[in-house]
Design a protein around this motif. Structure first.
Motif, PDB file in Angstrom:
ATOM      1  N   VAL A 218       0.851  -1.196   0.000  1.00 57.01           N
ATOM      2  CA  VAL A 218       0.000   0.000   0.000  1.00 57.01           C
ATOM      3  C   VAL A 218       0.883   1.241   0.000  1.00 57.01           C
ATOM      4  CG1 VAL A 218      -1.919  -1.114   1.197  1.00 57.01           C
ATOM      5  CG2 VAL A 218      -0.172   0.071   2.520  1.00 57.01           C
ATOM      6  N   LYS A 219       0.342   2.313  -0.576  1.00 53.79           N
ATOM      7  CA  LYS A 219       1.013   3.601  -0.535  1.00 53.79           C
ATOM      8  C   LYS A 219       0.766   4.267   0.817  1.00 53.79           C
ATOM      9  CE  LYS A 219       0.610   4.475  -5.513  1.00 53.79           C
ATOM     10  NZ  LYS A 219       0.051   5.381  -6.555  1.00 53.79           N
ATOM     11  N   ASP A 220       1.554   5.282   1.091  1.00 55.63           N
ATOM     12  CA  ASP A 220       1.423   5.964   2.377  1.00 55.63           C
ATOM     13  C   ASP A 220       0.054   6.603   2.547  1.00 55.63           C
ATOM     14  OD1 ASP A 220       2.924   6.985   4.862  1.00 55.63           O
ATOM     15  OD2 ASP A 220       2.121   8.844   4.014  1.00 55.63           O
ATOM     16  N   ASP A 221      -0.562   7.036   1.439  1.00 57.62           N
ATOM     17  CA  ASP A 221      -1.855   7.707   1.584  1.00 57.62           C
ATOM     18  C   ASP A 221      -2.951   6.772   2.076  1.00 57.62           C
ATOM     19  OD1 ASP A 221      -2.340   6.209  -0.676  1.00 57.62           O
ATOM     20  OD2 ASP A 221      -2.711   7.911  -1.998  1.00 57.62           O
ATOM     21  N   ALA A 222      -2.713   5.447   2.054  1.00 56.80           N
ATOM     22  CA  ALA A 222      -3.700   4.521   2.606  1.00 56.80           C
ATOM     23  C   ALA A 222      -3.852   4.705   4.108  1.00 56.80           C
ATOM     24  CB  ALA A 222      -3.308   3.080   2.286  1.00 56.80           C
ATOM     25  N   CYS A 223      -2.829   5.271   4.741  1.00 57.85           N
ATOM     26  CA  CYS A 223      -2.872   5.450   6.195  1.00 57.85           C
ATOM     27  C   CYS A 223      -3.880   6.512   6.625  1.00 57.85           C
ATOM     28  CB  CYS A 223      -1.482   5.826   6.729  1.00 57.85           C
ATOM     29  SG  CYS A 223      -0.277   4.478   6.631  1.00 57.85           S
ATOM     30  N   ARG A 224      -4.303   7.354   5.690  1.00 53.93           N
ATOM     31  CA  ARG A 224      -5.226   8.416   6.085  1.00 53.93           C
ATOM     32  C   ARG A 224      -6.579   7.864   6.511  1.00 53.93           C
ATOM     33  NH1 ARG A 224      -5.610   8.350   0.469  1.00 53.93           N
ATOM     34  NH2 ARG A 224      -7.713   8.676  -0.431  1.00 53.93           N
ATOM     35  N   PHE A 225      -6.875   6.633   6.108  1.00 49.83           N
ATOM     36  CA  PHE A 225      -8.134   6.014   6.501  1.00 49.83           C
ATOM     37  C   PHE A 225      -7.998   5.171   7.768  1.00 49.83           C
ATOM     38  CE2 PHE A 225      -8.620   6.352   1.790  1.00 49.83           C
ATOM     39  CZ  PHE A 225      -9.672   7.251   1.785  1.00 49.83           C
ATOM     40  N   VAL A 226      -6.774   5.021   8.265  1.00 52.79           N
ATOM     41  CA  VAL A 226      -6.534   4.156   9.424  1.00 52.79           C
ATOM     42  C   VAL A 226      -6.528   5.006  10.682  1.00 52.79           C
ATOM     43  CG1 VAL A 226      -4.922   2.559  10.513  1.00 52.79           C
ATOM     44  CG2 VAL A 226      -5.207   2.536   8.027  1.00 52.79           C
ATOM     45  N   GLU A 227      -7.479   4.762  11.566  1.00 56.38           N
ATOM     46  CA  GLU A 227      -7.600   5.576  12.769  1.00 56.38           C
ATOM     47  C   GLU A 227      -6.745   5.052  13.917  1.00 56.38           C
ATOM     48  OE1 GLU A 227     -11.713   5.808  13.706  1.00 56.38           O
ATOM     49  OE2 GLU A 227     -12.273   6.789  11.809  1.00 56.38           O
ATOM     50  N   ASP A 228      -6.467   3.763  13.922  1.00 60.58           N
ATOM     51  CA  ASP A 228      -5.693   3.161  15.000  1.00 60.58           C
ATOM     52  C   ASP A 228      -4.215   3.527  14.846  1.00 60.58           C
ATOM     53  OD1 ASP A 228      -4.066   1.146  16.436  1.00 60.58           O
ATOM     54  OD2 ASP A 228      -5.992   0.195  16.851  1.00 60.58           O
ATOM     55  N   GLU A 229      -3.671   4.198  15.840  1.00 55.35           N
ATOM     56  CA  GLU A 229      -2.282   4.657  15.766  1.00 55.35           C
ATOM     57  C   GLU A 229      -1.318   3.483  15.691  1.00 55.35           C
ATOM     58  OE1 GLU A 229       0.904   7.398  18.322  1.00 55.35           O
ATOM     59  OE2 GLU A 229      -1.242   7.399  18.830  1.00 55.35           O
ATOM     60  N   GLY A 230      -1.629   2.396  16.408  1.00 55.71           N
ATOM     61  CA  GLY A 230      -0.765   1.219  16.377  1.00 55.71           C
ATOM     62  C   GLY A 230      -0.704   0.584  15.006  1.00 55.71           C
ATOM     63  N   VAL A 231      -1.830   0.576  14.307  1.00 57.39           N
ATOM     64  CA  VAL A 231      -1.866   0.016  12.955  1.00 57.39           C
ATOM     65  C   VAL A 231      -1.085   0.903  11.991  1.00 57.39           C
ATOM     66  CG1 VAL A 231      -3.355  -0.588  11.017  1.00 57.39           C
ATOM     67  CG2 VAL A 231      -4.031  -1.198  13.337  1.00 57.39           C
ATOM     68  N   ARG A 232      -1.253   2.229  12.140  1.00 62.88           N
ATOM     69  CA  ARG A 232      -0.486   3.142  11.282  1.00 62.88           C
ATOM     70  C   ARG A 232       1.017   2.942  11.491  1.00 62.88           C
ATOM     71  NH1 ARG A 232      -4.263   7.085  12.941  1.00 62.88           N
ATOM     72  NH2 ARG A 232      -2.671   8.045  14.276  1.00 62.88           N
ATOM     73  N   GLU A 233       1.416   2.741  12.737  1.00 61.02           N
ATOM     74  CA  GLU A 233       2.839   2.525  13.023  1.00 61.02           C
ATOM     75  C   GLU A 233       3.301   1.205  12.419  1.00 61.02           C
ATOM     76  OE1 GLU A 233       5.889   2.360  16.868  1.00 61.02           O
ATOM     77  OE2 GLU A 233       3.719   2.496  17.163  1.00 61.02           O
ATOM     78  N   TRP A 234       2.462   0.185  12.514  1.00 61.13           N
ATOM     79  CA  TRP A 234       2.781  -1.118  11.921  1.00 61.13           C
ATOM     80  C   TRP A 234       3.012  -0.976  10.422  1.00 61.13           C
ATOM     81  CZ3 TRP A 234      -1.363  -4.333   9.427  1.00 61.13           C
ATOM     82  CH2 TRP A 234      -0.877  -5.571   8.986  1.00 61.13           C
ATOM     83  N   ILE A 235       2.171  -0.217   9.758  1.00 65.34           N
ATOM     84  CA  ILE A 235       2.311  -0.021   8.317  1.00 65.34           C
ATOM     85  C   ILE A 235       3.585   0.755   8.005  1.00 65.34           C
ATOM     86  CG2 ILE A 235       1.305   1.104   6.288  1.00 65.34           C
ATOM     87  CD1 ILE A 235      -1.459   0.546   7.520  1.00 65.34           C
TER      88      ILE A 235
END
Length: 342
Positions: A218-235
């Motif tokens: 996934v591209k970085d912009d996919a993180c804009r839909f992820v609300e969980d901070e832990g998941v964003r960090e995992w990505i």
């Protein structure tokens, strides 16, 4: 995984004795169950084993109703090349002739496949393995595995994603940029079983789908839909890879237990053709004729292979839908979950 140390035969260094290097030592053997087949890798150097584990370690072992074939892939190191010449890996060119299929970067980096013999040869230099392991794994090793498994079992190869629940799957197809990877990510996070994100292989007579659920890109912009901070960090802590198109993506390893990987092939219950355009109605059923026309346009390579007509007939029977762009991927995941539960 089965890892066996093979006996190392004498390796003559005299080209007059062994001009084709047929007696080169193959010291390591690893067997994996991939896409319904038993794939036996034979390598001349331990450096190959890390790539095999990166691609196929700790994955569910999928089986189709019929016994799977045994496929053999030989992995050989080429002569040393100048590492400076590999700043960018050469592009892969497809070749065929005399019953062989090939993906060729250059004289030191290539995959040659003999489908009738269910064998393949992958060659790469030590410098390429060290500097560009992603390209060796993705463009040479996985290429050989996919082609052999597809040809040996008559599978329909699709560029798309697949998720599901309780043994039933939904195929996610669409043009680049339609949101397949983002939807696959949120399906995983939303509790659906993850089967594949980039390449799906379907046994057409039973409409059973298999894939390799190792990575999600996934591209970085996919993180804009992820609300969980832990998941964003995992990505964002995942390694980044650069596609041939120049696009940079996170390569997220899915084998750390954050989501559920499909433990067996999924029986396709429907096909979703993703649109990048919003619509008042999220899911719109397609007529059988429209479904087949759109499938053929979306998958031009698969459409020319044996098994395509049967695949299309069965997809039209279970149903194909246009999936419009949702305001948030979780809305689309909820629709897919409700559809699978219906």
């Amino acid at each position: 995984m089965t890892h066996l140390a093979l006996a190392a035969p004498a390796a003559p260094c005299d080209d007059a004795i062994d001009p084709f290097r047929e007696r080169a030592a193959r010291r390591h053997a690893v067997s994996k169950r991939i896409l319904g087949a038993e794939v036996r890798f034979e390598a001349d150097d331990e450096a190959w084993l890390a790539l095999i584990e990166a691609a196929y370690g700790d994955l569910p072992e999928h089986r189709f109703p019929l016994p799977g074939p045994v496929l053999r892939i030989e992995l050989r190191l080429a002569d040393h090349v100048d590492a400076a010449s590999l700043e960018a890996p050469p592009p892969v060119r497809m070749r065929s002739g005399a019953g062989l299929l090939g993906g060729v970067m250059d004289a030191a980096h290539y995959a040659m496949i003999a489908p009738a013999q269910r064998k393949a040869l992958v060659v790469a230099s030590p410098a390429m393995l060290a500097r560009h392991p992603y390209h060796v794994r993705y463009e040479l090793i996985e290429f050989a595995v996919f082609v052999l498994a597809q040809r040996a079992q008559g599978l329909v190869p699709l560029h798309g994603a697949c998720v599901g629940r309780d043994g039933r799957g939904v195929l996610l197809l669409g043009a680049s940029g339609a949101g397949k990877s983002t939807l696959a990510l949120h399906s995983l996070l939303g509790g659906l079983d993850f089967l594949a994100e980039d390449a799906v292989f379907v046994e057409p007579s039973h409409l059973l789908a298999s894939g390799v659920a190792n990575y999600l890109h996934v591209k970085d912009d996919a993180c804009r839909f992820v609300e969980d901070e832990g998941v964003r960090e995992w990505i964002r802590q995942s390694p980044t890879i650069r596609r041939r198109s120049g696009a940079e993506k996170y390569e997220i390893d899915l084998r750390d237990g954050r989501g559920q990987l499909a433990s067996a092939p999924l029986e396709l219950a429907g096909v979703m053709l993703l649109s990048d355009q919003p619509a008042e109605r999220l899911l719109t059923p397609l007529s059988p004729n429209e479904a087949i026309a759109r499938l053929t346009a979306d998958q031009p390579y698969a459409a020319g292979l044996p098994g395509w007509a049967e695949f299309c007939r069965r997809c039209a029977r279970v149903g194909a839908y246009r999936l419009a762009r949702a305001r948030h991927p979780d809305v689309a995941v909820a629709a897919l979950s409700a559809w699978l539960d219906a």
